[in-house]
Design a protein around this motif. Sequence first.
Motif, PDB file in Angstrom:
ATOM      1  N   PHE A   1      75.353  -3.798 -54.013  1.00 42.26           N
ATOM      2  CA  PHE A   1      74.358  -2.812 -53.596  1.00 42.26           C
ATOM      3  C   PHE A   1      74.496  -1.593 -54.487  1.00 42.26           C
ATOM      4  O   PHE A   1      75.588  -1.183 -54.828  1.00 42.26           O
ATOM      5  N   VAL A   2      73.359  -1.079 -54.907  1.00 45.68           N
ATOM      6  CA  VAL A   2      73.343   0.047 -55.843  1.00 45.68           C
ATOM      7  C   VAL A   2      72.251   1.021 -55.422  1.00 45.68           C
ATOM      8  O   VAL A   2      71.302   0.645 -54.723  1.00 45.68           O
ATOM      9  N   PRO A   3      72.339   2.270 -55.854  1.00 43.20           N
ATOM     10  CA  PRO A   3      71.262   3.229 -55.588  1.00 43.20           C
ATOM     11  C   PRO A   3      69.953   2.764 -56.238  1.00 43.20           C
ATOM     12  O   PRO A   3      69.952   1.941 -57.161  1.00 43.20           O
ATOM     13  N   ALA A   4      68.857   3.316 -55.794  1.00 44.76           N
ATOM     14  CA  ALA A   4      67.526   2.900 -56.258  1.00 44.76           C
ATOM     15  C   ALA A   4      67.279   3.219 -57.727  1.00 44.76           C
ATOM     16  O   ALA A   4      66.489   2.551 -58.368  1.00 44.76           O
ATOM     17  N   ARG A   5      67.925   4.218 -58.255  1.00 46.86           N
ATOM     18  CA  ARG A   5      67.709   4.552 -59.669  1.00 46.86           C
ATOM     19  C   ARG A   5      69.000   4.421 -60.453  1.00 46.86           C
ATOM     20  O   ARG A   5      70.095   4.432 -59.884  1.00 46.86           O
ATOM     21  N   ALA A   6      68.868   4.291 -61.744  1.00 46.55           N
ATOM     22  CA  ALA A   6      70.033   4.121 -62.611  1.00 46.55           C
ATOM     23  C   ALA A   6      70.866   5.400 -62.638  1.00 46.55           C
ATOM     24  O   ALA A   6      70.337   6.490 -62.832  1.00 46.55           O
ATOM     25  N   LEU A   7      72.168   5.232 -62.427  1.00 45.49           N
ATOM     26  CA  LEU A   7      73.103   6.362 -62.449  1.00 45.49           C
ATOM     27  C   LEU A   7      74.337   5.963 -63.240  1.00 45.49           C
ATOM     28  O   LEU A   7      74.585   4.779 -63.483  1.00 45.49           O
ATOM     29  N   ALA A   8      75.135   6.938 -63.596  1.00 44.42           N
ATOM     30  CA  ALA A   8      76.411   6.683 -64.249  1.00 44.42           C
ATOM     31  C   ALA A   8      77.324   5.936 -63.280  1.00 44.42           C
ATOM     32  O   ALA A   8      77.197   6.065 -62.056  1.00 44.42           O
ATOM     33  N   ALA A   9      78.251   5.156 -63.819  1.00 46.14           N
ATOM     34  CA  ALA A   9      79.124   4.322 -62.993  1.00 46.14           C
ATOM     35  C   ALA A   9      79.860   5.131 -61.919  1.00 46.14           C
ATOM     36  O   ALA A   9      79.937   4.709 -60.767  1.00 46.14           O
TER      37      ALA A   9
END
Length: 131
Positions: A93-101
């Motif tokens: 599961f990841v946030p909806a937008r691209a982010l740094a690791a």
Amino acid sequence: MFLFRRSSLGSNPRLRALRALYSNFIAQNPPEARARRLLREWLSPEQRVQFDAQGHFDVTGSHTGRRYRIRQGTMRNVLEIDEQGQAKMGWCFVPARALAAGDVMLAQKIALETDEMAVLSLANKFPPKLL
């Protein structure tokens, strides 16, 4: 009413120096470095030691008390672990937008520690053997 006169950047040495300082700061502190620092600030002392030594940290789920290991990365980096520290199930599961690791890992930590069941209802399961 105030009227401001636009000055050219070349005519103000203080403004040039400030811009140079800001540019230097941004160049030396890329998003990944800032995200990692923020993550480390949010980790407990035990989690910080574990993260620094092993590149991952463990969290406890808010509803079930299950233990999860969050590894460095942005996808397929959350493992549910048993009492011996062995991976039982993988969760993606990841946030909806691209982010740094570091930002993704912090979001995963907060999500599991505050609303575990809601996160797991959205997450994709995968067998840990596929890592």
